[in-house]
Motif scaffolding. Structure first.
Motif, PDB file in Angstrom:
ATOM      1  N   PRO A 102       0.854  -1.025  -0.028  1.00  0.00           N
ATOM      2  CA  PRO A 102       0.056  -0.005   0.142  1.00  0.00           C
ATOM      3  C   PRO A 102       0.819   0.994   0.059  1.00  0.00           C
ATOM      4  O   PRO A 102       0.247   2.277  -0.355  1.00  0.00           O
ATOM      5  N   HIS A 103       1.948   1.172   0.289  1.00  0.00           N
ATOM      6  CA  HIS A 103       2.877   2.401   0.571  1.00  0.00           C
ATOM      7  C   HIS A 103       3.871   2.531  -0.831  1.00  0.00           C
ATOM      8  O   HIS A 103       3.977   3.615  -1.210  1.00  0.00           O
ATOM      9  N   SER A 104       4.150   1.462  -1.325  1.00  0.00           N
ATOM     10  CA  SER A 104       5.247   1.463  -2.318  1.00  0.00           C
ATOM     11  C   SER A 104       4.727   0.769  -3.792  1.00  0.00           C
ATOM     12  O   SER A 104       5.404   1.098  -4.695  1.00  0.00           O
ATOM     13  N   ARG A 105       3.485   0.253  -3.626  1.00  0.00           N
ATOM     14  CA  ARG A 105       3.016  -0.405  -4.697  1.00  0.00           C
ATOM     15  C   ARG A 105       4.033  -1.307  -5.206  1.00  0.00           C
ATOM     16  O   ARG A 105       4.345  -1.299  -6.560  1.00  0.00           O
ATOM     17  N   GLY A 106       4.678  -2.275  -4.402  1.00  0.00           N
ATOM     18  CA  GLY A 106       5.709  -3.178  -4.745  1.00  0.00           C
ATOM     19  C   GLY A 106       7.030  -2.623  -5.056  1.00  0.00           C
ATOM     20  O   GLY A 106       7.927  -3.580  -5.226  1.00  0.00           O
TER      21      GLY A 106
END
Lengths: 251, 130
Positions: A102-106
């Motif tokens: 959710p923070h870094s999109r993977g």
């Protein structure tokens, strides 16, 4: 704060949640107890937006879980269900890394990697970090899943029966880690739990459910009384104070 | 080609989706929307390839399975291009062998269906044995 207003849910003609209104204050550990079929897991799953309600609403810090964008919600609230079977073969570190999605999109940043290592350390998973999930014991795997949701860095963490399939030793260490997540990381942890004595010893508040309703809510001292427990479980329970905790004897 | 690149660019989303609906939703993925989009992309890709090389039931299964075996990983950033290469090699290589070494002794699709089907059965039986 998590706030439920007139929440209802039915599977077919069977009502599992009957007009539930409830507030869960931020901070500490809140346990949801009650007999099988009381609607505990259903309620948790709806709060965690994995299931839609038939009526009523759930807000988390004022945001409605049903229509807040998924990504915003995922940075505020995380949920772990009981059964987690993945078809892909992952190492513990990869699994925990998914918590950062959710923070870094993977695309893991240095900060993400530091958080992953912190979560691994928090749950004593460092020696197992590069092992595959299917090589671990049930207790170790459960710890890895919890590490993933902690790594998600949300204010609210919902866990559905985190002690399921754990032996006494692992159950105690899991509850201690949950307690520590609330105390040192400042998370608000809400768990569904079957063992009333674990609930009594480790939580700040207990919510007791029966037949789709919240029948009692309060501190462990308020809930752990023979009258309340008999009302909830329909079973005679003796309550003794042992080592500072109120323990129910019902065997 | 374009659709393939578009799908590949979403490889991180695919990784999360492969964890199952509940975990994906927990991680903030709009599961329904993502699933519909990917199904649309897949239908488009299937339609184009079927139009170009004809229907081959087990070919996709074969390419995907071999890609997982070859890479030994689950991340779609590796699996997708590998599957693409495996598919390309199988088709072009197979056509080459048939035309130049065996002198047009058969059609490629029959061979692919046979090996792909055999692979499918093998995996099915292995899973049942576990």
């Amino acid at each position: 704060m998590i706030e439920l207003t007139d929440l209802t849910k039915a599977y077919g003609s069977r009502t599992v949640l009957d007009d539930v209104s409830l507030r869960i204050e931020p901070g500490g550990v809140t346990s949801i107890i009650g007999p099988n079929g009381a609607g505990k897991s259903t309620m948790l799953t709806i709060i965690g937006r994995l299931l839609g309600a038939d009526g009523g609403r759930v807000t988390v810090d004022g945001m409605d879980v049903a229509d807040t964008p998924g990504r915003d919600m995922a940075r505020r609230l995380s949920i772990l269900r009981q059964e987690n079977r993945f078809t892909t073969r992952l190492t513990v570190r990869e699994l925990v890394g998914f918590g950062r999605y959710p923070h870094s999109r993977g695309r893991l940043t240095d900060e993400c990697r530091a958080r992953v290592e912190a979560a691994l350390g928090f749950l004593d998973l460092v020696p197992l970090a590069d092992r595959f999930l299917d090589e671990l014991s049930g207790g170790q795997r459960q710890r890895a899943y919890v590490a993933m949701v902690l790594c998600q860095d949300t204010d609210y963490v919902l866990l559905d029966e985190p002690l399921n399939n754990l032996d006494m030793k692992h159950a105690v260490s899991m509850m201690r880690q949950i307690r520590r997540a609330a105390d040192t990381l400042g998370r608000t942890v809400v768990i569904v739990i079957h063992d009333i004595n674990f609930a009594s010893a480790y939580s700040d508040r207990i919510i007791a459910m029966r037949d789709g309703r919240v029948v009692h809510a309060g501190t462990p001292a308020e809930i752990m009384t023979p009258e309340v427990l008999e009302d909830v479980f329909d079973l005679e329970v003796r309550v003794e104070e042992i080592a500072g905790s109120r323990i129910g004897v019902y065997y | 080609m374009l659709v393939g690149v578009l799908v590949w660019r979403r490889h991180r989303l695919l990784d999360v989706l492969s964890l199952g609906r509940d975990t994906a939703v927990n991680l903030g993925v709009d599961h329904t929307r993502a699933a519909v989009r990917i199904l649309m992309a897949v239908s488009l890709l299937t339609a184009v390839s079927t139009a170009l090389v004809g229907p081959m039931t087990f070919f996709g299964f074969m390419a995907a399975t071999l890609a997982y075996q070859v890479t030994g990983r689950h991340e779609h950033r590796y699996v997708l291009p590998t599957a693409f290469l495996v598919g390309l090699c199988a088709l072009v290589g197979g056509q080459f062998v048939l035309e130049h070494l065996l002198g047009h002794a058969g059609t490629l699709s029959v061979v692919v269906e046979f090996t792909g089907g055999a692979l499918f059965l093998y995996f099915l039986l292995r899973k049942a044995a576990r």
